[in-house]
Design a protein around this motif. Structure first.
Motif, PDB file in Angstrom:
ATOM      1  N   ALA A 104       7.096   9.065  -8.899  1.00 58.20           N
ATOM      2  CA  ALA A 104       8.183   8.560  -7.971  1.00 58.20           C
ATOM      3  C   ALA A 104       7.519   7.082  -8.142  1.00 58.20           C
ATOM      4  N   GLN A 105       6.599   6.738  -7.624  1.00 59.36           N
ATOM      5  CA  GLN A 105       5.988   5.054  -7.888  1.00 59.36           C
ATOM      6  C   GLN A 105       6.245   4.453  -8.848  1.00 59.36           C
ATOM      7  N   LYS A 106       5.998   5.268 -10.004  1.00 57.08           N
ATOM      8  CA  LYS A 106       6.532   4.538 -11.512  1.00 57.08           C
ATOM      9  C   LYS A 106       7.815   4.484 -11.459  1.00 57.08           C
ATOM     10  N   GLU A 113       9.265  -3.918 -12.543  1.00 55.79           N
ATOM     11  CA  GLU A 113       8.055  -3.582 -12.654  1.00 55.79           C
ATOM     12  C   GLU A 113       7.185  -4.180 -11.724  1.00 55.79           C
ATOM     13  N   PHE A 114       7.603  -4.453 -10.299  1.00 54.54           N
ATOM     14  CA  PHE A 114       7.097  -4.822  -9.179  1.00 54.54           C
ATOM     15  C   PHE A 114       7.225  -3.800  -8.193  1.00 54.54           C
ATOM     16  N   MET A 115       5.874  -3.803  -7.473  1.00 54.78           N
ATOM     17  CA  MET A 115       5.687  -2.688  -6.195  1.00 54.78           C
ATOM     18  C   MET A 115       4.566  -3.170  -5.379  1.00 54.78           C
ATOM     19  N   SER A 116       4.873  -3.250  -4.333  1.00 58.78           N
ATOM     20  CA  SER A 116       3.867  -3.674  -3.375  1.00 58.78           C
ATOM     21  C   SER A 116       2.995  -2.405  -3.074  1.00 58.78           C
ATOM     22  N   TYR A 117       1.818  -2.525  -2.277  1.00 57.72           N
ATOM     23  CA  TYR A 117       1.157  -1.425  -1.859  1.00 57.72           C
ATOM     24  C   TYR A 117       2.180  -0.731  -0.917  1.00 57.72           C
ATOM     25  N   GLY A 118       2.534  -1.405   0.119  1.00 50.43           N
ATOM     26  CA  GLY A 118       3.383  -0.986   1.247  1.00 50.43           C
ATOM     27  C   GLY A 118       4.775  -0.006   0.731  1.00 50.43           C
ATOM     28  N   GLN A 119       5.180  -0.643  -0.300  1.00 51.91           N
ATOM     29  CA  GLN A 119       6.303   0.038  -1.162  1.00 51.91           C
ATOM     30  C   GLN A 119       5.833   1.466  -1.716  1.00 51.91           C
ATOM     31  N   GLY A 120       4.727   1.319  -2.262  1.00 54.39           N
ATOM     32  CA  GLY A 120       4.395   2.432  -2.865  1.00 54.39           C
ATOM     33  C   GLY A 120       3.753   3.663  -2.155  1.00 54.39           C
ATOM     34  N   LEU A 121       3.224   3.318  -0.904  1.00 52.22           N
ATOM     35  CA  LEU A 121       2.852   4.064   0.161  1.00 52.22           C
ATOM     36  C   LEU A 121       3.993   4.584   0.730  1.00 52.22           C
ATOM     37  N   GLY A 122       5.158   3.860   1.013  1.00 49.95           N
ATOM     38  CA  GLY A 122       6.646   4.504   1.584  1.00 49.95           C
ATOM     39  C   GLY A 122       7.142   5.427   0.534  1.00 49.95           C
ATOM     40  N   VAL A 123       7.363   5.311  -0.672  1.00 47.17           N
ATOM     41  CA  VAL A 123       7.702   5.877  -1.692  1.00 47.17           C
ATOM     42  C   VAL A 123       7.123   7.381  -1.595  1.00 47.17           C
ATOM     43  N   LEU A 159      -1.993   6.696  -0.692  1.00 49.46           N
ATOM     44  CA  LEU A 159      -2.820   5.898  -0.241  1.00 49.46           C
ATOM     45  C   LEU A 159      -3.563   5.375  -1.491  1.00 49.46           C
ATOM     46  N   ILE A 160      -4.018   6.297  -2.335  1.00 48.78           N
ATOM     47  CA  ILE A 160      -4.932   6.169  -3.376  1.00 48.78           C
ATOM     48  C   ILE A 160      -4.052   5.723  -4.682  1.00 48.78           C
ATOM     49  N   THR A 161      -2.726   6.221  -4.945  1.00 49.21           N
ATOM     50  CA  THR A 161      -1.981   5.987  -5.909  1.00 49.21           C
ATOM     51  C   THR A 161      -1.297   4.590  -5.682  1.00 49.21           C
ATOM     52  N   ALA A 162      -0.728   4.141  -4.606  1.00 54.21           N
ATOM     53  CA  ALA A 162      -0.290   3.034  -4.108  1.00 54.21           C
ATOM     54  C   ALA A 162      -1.248   1.908  -4.661  1.00 54.21           C
ATOM     55  N   ALA A 163      -2.458   2.048  -4.295  1.00 53.75           N
ATOM     56  CA  ALA A 163      -3.394   1.351  -4.801  1.00 53.75           C
ATOM     57  C   ALA A 163      -3.702   1.027  -6.198  1.00 53.75           C
ATOM     58  N   ILE A 164      -3.680   1.957  -6.886  1.00 57.87           N
ATOM     59  CA  ILE A 164      -3.700   1.898  -8.481  1.00 57.87           C
ATOM     60  C   ILE A 164      -2.719   1.378  -8.899  1.00 57.87           C
ATOM     61  N   LEU A 165      -1.385   1.642  -8.517  1.00 56.47           N
ATOM     62  CA  LEU A 165      -0.084   1.536  -9.091  1.00 56.47           C
ATOM     63  C   LEU A 165       0.565   0.133  -9.012  1.00 56.47           C
ATOM     64  N   LYS A 166       0.207  -0.471  -7.715  1.00 56.29           N
ATOM     65  CA  LYS A 166       0.803  -1.623  -7.054  1.00 56.29           C
ATOM     66  C   LYS A 166       0.857  -2.855  -8.221  1.00 56.29           C
ATOM     67  N   ASN A 167       1.814  -3.210  -8.144  1.00 52.72           N
ATOM     68  CA  ASN A 167       1.949  -4.856  -8.791  1.00 52.72           C
ATOM     69  C   ASN A 167       2.946  -5.633  -7.965  1.00 52.72           C
ATOM     70  N   PRO A 168       2.285  -6.230  -6.835  1.00 51.44           N
ATOM     71  CA  PRO A 168       3.119  -7.059  -6.283  1.00 51.44           C
ATOM     72  C   PRO A 168       3.635  -8.297  -6.851  1.00 51.44           C
ATOM     73  N   LYS A 169       4.961  -8.672  -6.335  1.00 52.01           N
ATOM     74  CA  LYS A 169       5.545 -10.100  -7.027  1.00 52.01           C
ATOM     75  C   LYS A 169       4.900 -11.179  -6.612  1.00 52.01           C
ATOM     76  N   PRO A 170       4.747 -12.077  -7.577  1.00 46.34           N
ATOM     77  CA  PRO A 170       3.700 -13.388  -7.429  1.00 46.34           C
ATOM     78  C   PRO A 170       4.570 -14.009  -6.303  1.00 46.34           C
ATOM     79  N   GLU A 171       3.893 -14.654  -5.410  1.00 45.15           N
ATOM     80  CA  GLU A 171       4.486 -15.371  -4.119  1.00 45.15           C
ATOM     81  C   GLU A 171       5.079 -16.758  -4.529  1.00 45.15           C
ATOM     82  N   PHE A 172       4.373 -17.472  -5.518  1.00 44.94           N
ATOM     83  CA  PHE A 172       4.991 -18.837  -5.789  1.00 44.94           C
ATOM     84  C   PHE A 172       5.630 -18.760  -7.265  1.00 44.94           C
ATOM     85  N   GLU A 173       6.769 -17.954  -7.173  1.00 47.17           N
ATOM     86  CA  GLU A 173       7.485 -17.935  -8.701  1.00 47.17           C
ATOM     87  C   GLU A 173       8.700 -18.552  -8.720  1.00 47.17           C
TER      88      GLU A 173
END
Length: 176
Positions: free
Chosen positions: A59-61, A69-79, A162-176
């Motif tokens: 689901a997180q993938k 291909e972006f997912m914050s830690y919070g979004q992964g935890l929410g999923v 908590l564990i999988t979101a930390a591994i699979l997270k890929n947050p969007k860069p803030e300054f793009e």
């Protein structure tokens, strides 16, 4: 400076609900097969945990793929938590109906096996075993069964998420 207000293509809730229904149905099928074959107390019961872990990862993938291909830690935890809530609710309802209508003798089998296991260990008195069986009986029947299944599923889902979101997270860069 341009700010983007575009909403994500998929939300944690939508992905979590979809995968939660799927994982809930798979868990129900596994539970039904284990219960019908009287293997509910065997090591095969851990298969449902494997399905939960795999479901949360998938689901997180899927969420990441749907959002560039972006997912914050919070979004992964929410999923993961939405998935765990839906899946746990389905499993808890199934467990209640199974024990209430399909196999009302299942709690007695669980208690019997539990008593035999405690007696085989030999480190408890009969009074202690009776007390343990009294408490166990409260948790394997009726509304307590639903509450235990729901809370247990949510706790396991939280730990895995908590564990999988930390591994699979890929947050969007803030300054793009």
């Amino acid at each position: 400076m341009e700010t983007s207000t575009a909403s994500p293509l998929a939300t944690p809730t939508s992905v979590g609900m979809r995968y939660g229904l799927l994982i809930g149905l798979v868990s129900i099928i596994i539970s039904f097969l284990l219960n019908v074959t009287h293997l509910e107390q065997s090591p095969a019961k851990w298969l449902s945990l494997v399905v939960l872990v795999g479901g949360i990862i998938l689901a997180q993938k899927a969420f990441r793929r749907a959002n560039g291909e972006f997912m914050s830690y919070g979004q992964g935890l929410g999923v993961g938590m939405v998935l765990a809530a839906v899946s746990s609710a389905l499993s808890a309802i199934f467990s209640y109906f199974y024990v209430a209508f399909i196999d009302p003798e299942m709690p007695a089998r669980i208690l019997e096996k539990g008593r035999a296991d405690l007696e085989a260990k030999g480190n408890m008195s009969d009074a202690q075993i009776d007390q343990a069986m009294h408490w166990t009986a409260m948790f394997v029947q009726g509304p307590a069964l639903v509450i235990i299944a729901l809370v247990g599923g949510l706790i396991m889902g939280l730990i895995v998420s908590l564990i999988t979101a930390a591994i699979l997270k890929n947050p969007k860069p803030e300054f793009e």
